[in-house]
Write an enzyme that holds these catalytic residues in place. Structure first.
Site, PDB file in Angstrom:
ATOM      1  N   SER A 146      18.832 -63.144  67.385  1.00  0.00           N
ATOM      2  CA  SER A 146      19.312 -63.608  66.096  1.00  0.00           C
ATOM      3  C   SER A 146      18.173 -64.229  65.286  1.00  0.00           C
ATOM      4  CB  SER A 146      20.478 -64.579  66.306  1.00  0.00           C
ATOM      5  OG  SER A 146      21.168 -64.830  65.109  1.00  0.00           O
ATOM      6  N   GLU A 240      28.515 -56.085  64.164  1.00  0.00           N
ATOM      7  CA  GLU A 240      27.954 -57.322  63.612  1.00  0.00           C
ATOM      8  C   GLU A 240      27.356 -57.118  62.229  1.00  0.00           C
ATOM      9  OE1 GLU A 240      24.220 -58.778  65.316  1.00  0.00           O
ATOM     10  OE2 GLU A 240      24.534 -57.365  66.948  1.00  0.00           O
ATOM     11  N   HIS A 270      27.533 -59.577  68.018  1.00  0.00           N
ATOM     12  CA  HIS A 270      26.270 -60.305  67.923  1.00  0.00           C
ATOM     13  C   HIS A 270      25.977 -61.046  69.223  1.00  0.00           C
ATOM     14  CE1 HIS A 270      23.031 -62.246  65.723  1.00  0.00           C
ATOM     15  NE2 HIS A 270      23.445 -63.435  66.127  1.00  0.00           N
TER      16      HIS A 270
END
Length: 299
Positions: A146, A240, A270
């Site tokens: 991320s 996502e 995610h």
């Protein structure tokens, strides 16, 4: 059974995490909630960790095999505002086990208290610490998920531009590479993503960038020149909102002559790799990371 587990986990995240990852929830509460949620992640057996100092930056050294000679510098996700070495320790441990590596999980400084470039300065300091320990850059892989994936990419760009030796490879899990949120899936997958929303990513982006434009090339490394970067593995889920970030990065990196392996995991969300030890797809993704790291850092 796997289909049932996948559905159950996705629903749990949508109910327990997505409402908290919202623009109206205080950052302090988001941090505490993620710490509590991360307690359900399962590290592999017989792994150890110790808190260390890397050039003034707190980190955890996560060991699955004391004889491992590869090193993974791991940068946790959390929108640059939440998360820590402790919340991502199980994931880093799975990667260490699969890669035959020791993971160093960094507690880089978080926004809003410390906007860009504090996190990058901490990562660069930790990388220099590894080099000072006599670890060759060819034995180091920088990885992250991320925001940590975006930070890993930005760190490699900064190393390249400053003339410092580059790591052997990058592992980017659902990397957040565009803080301006211009990707098509930010909107098209908003209802399918069980974790992230435009509300929370736009808040985190502004808190991290501070007074800089959201398209600043070291905040949004998608907009940086990508030539002469090390090989990279990109993993992302089909469900996502950051899918476009990974897809555009893979396209731009390949066009710049970078060796890229990229894979979209169908029906996954995610950071689904966090569910390693529970979901078959998560285990497969960790195994893919391990194989990639071993190929990039032989022996």
């Amino acid at each position: 059974m796997q289909t049932f587990l996948r559905g159950l986990l996705s629903a749990s995240l949508r109910f327990l995490l997505k409402p908290v990852f919202s623009g109206w929830v205080p950052i302090g509460f988001q941090r505490a909630w993620l710490r509590m949620m991360s307690a359900s992640s399962l590290p592999p057996h017989n792994t150890t960790h110790q808190v260390i100092d890397m050039n003034g930056v707190s980190a955890e050294r996560v060991v699955a095999d004391e004889t491992a000679s590869r090193v993974v510098l791991y940068l946790h996700g959390g929108g640059y505002c939440v998360g820590s070495a402790a919340t991502h320790r199980p994931l880093a441990a799975h990667i260490a086990r699969a890669s035959g590596a020791v993971s160093y999980v960094l507690n880089y400084r978080l926004a809003p208290e410390y906007p860009h470039p504090a996190a990058m300065h901490d990562t660069l300091a930790a990388y220099r610490w590894l080099l000072a320990q006599g670890i060759a850059p060819a034995r180091i892989v920088i990885a992250g998920d991320s925001a940590g994936g975006g930070l890993a990419l930005a760190t490699a760009i900064s190393l390249r531009d400053s003339g410092l030796p580059l790591p052997a490879a990058l592992v980017l899990i659902s990397p957040w590479t565009d803080l301006s949120l211009s990707g098509e899936t930010i909107k098209s997958l908003a209802w399918r993503d069980p974790i992230l929303s435009h509300s929370i990513t736009s808040l985190w982006a502004r808190l991290y960038a501070g007074e800089l434009p959201l398209t600043h090339p070291l905040c949004s490394p998608l907009f940086s020149p990508l030539e002469r970067l090390p090989p990279m593995l990109i993993q992302v889920g089909s469900e996502e909102i950051l899918l476009s970030d990974s897809q555009r990065l893979a396209e731009r990196a390949k066009a710049a002559g970078v060796e890229v392996q990229s894979r979209v995991y169908d029906k996954m969300w995610h950071d689904f790799q966090v569910q390693a030890g529970v979901l078959r797809d998560s285990d497969a993704a960790i195994a893919e990371i391990g194989a990639f790291v071993k190929q990039a850092v032989p022996g």
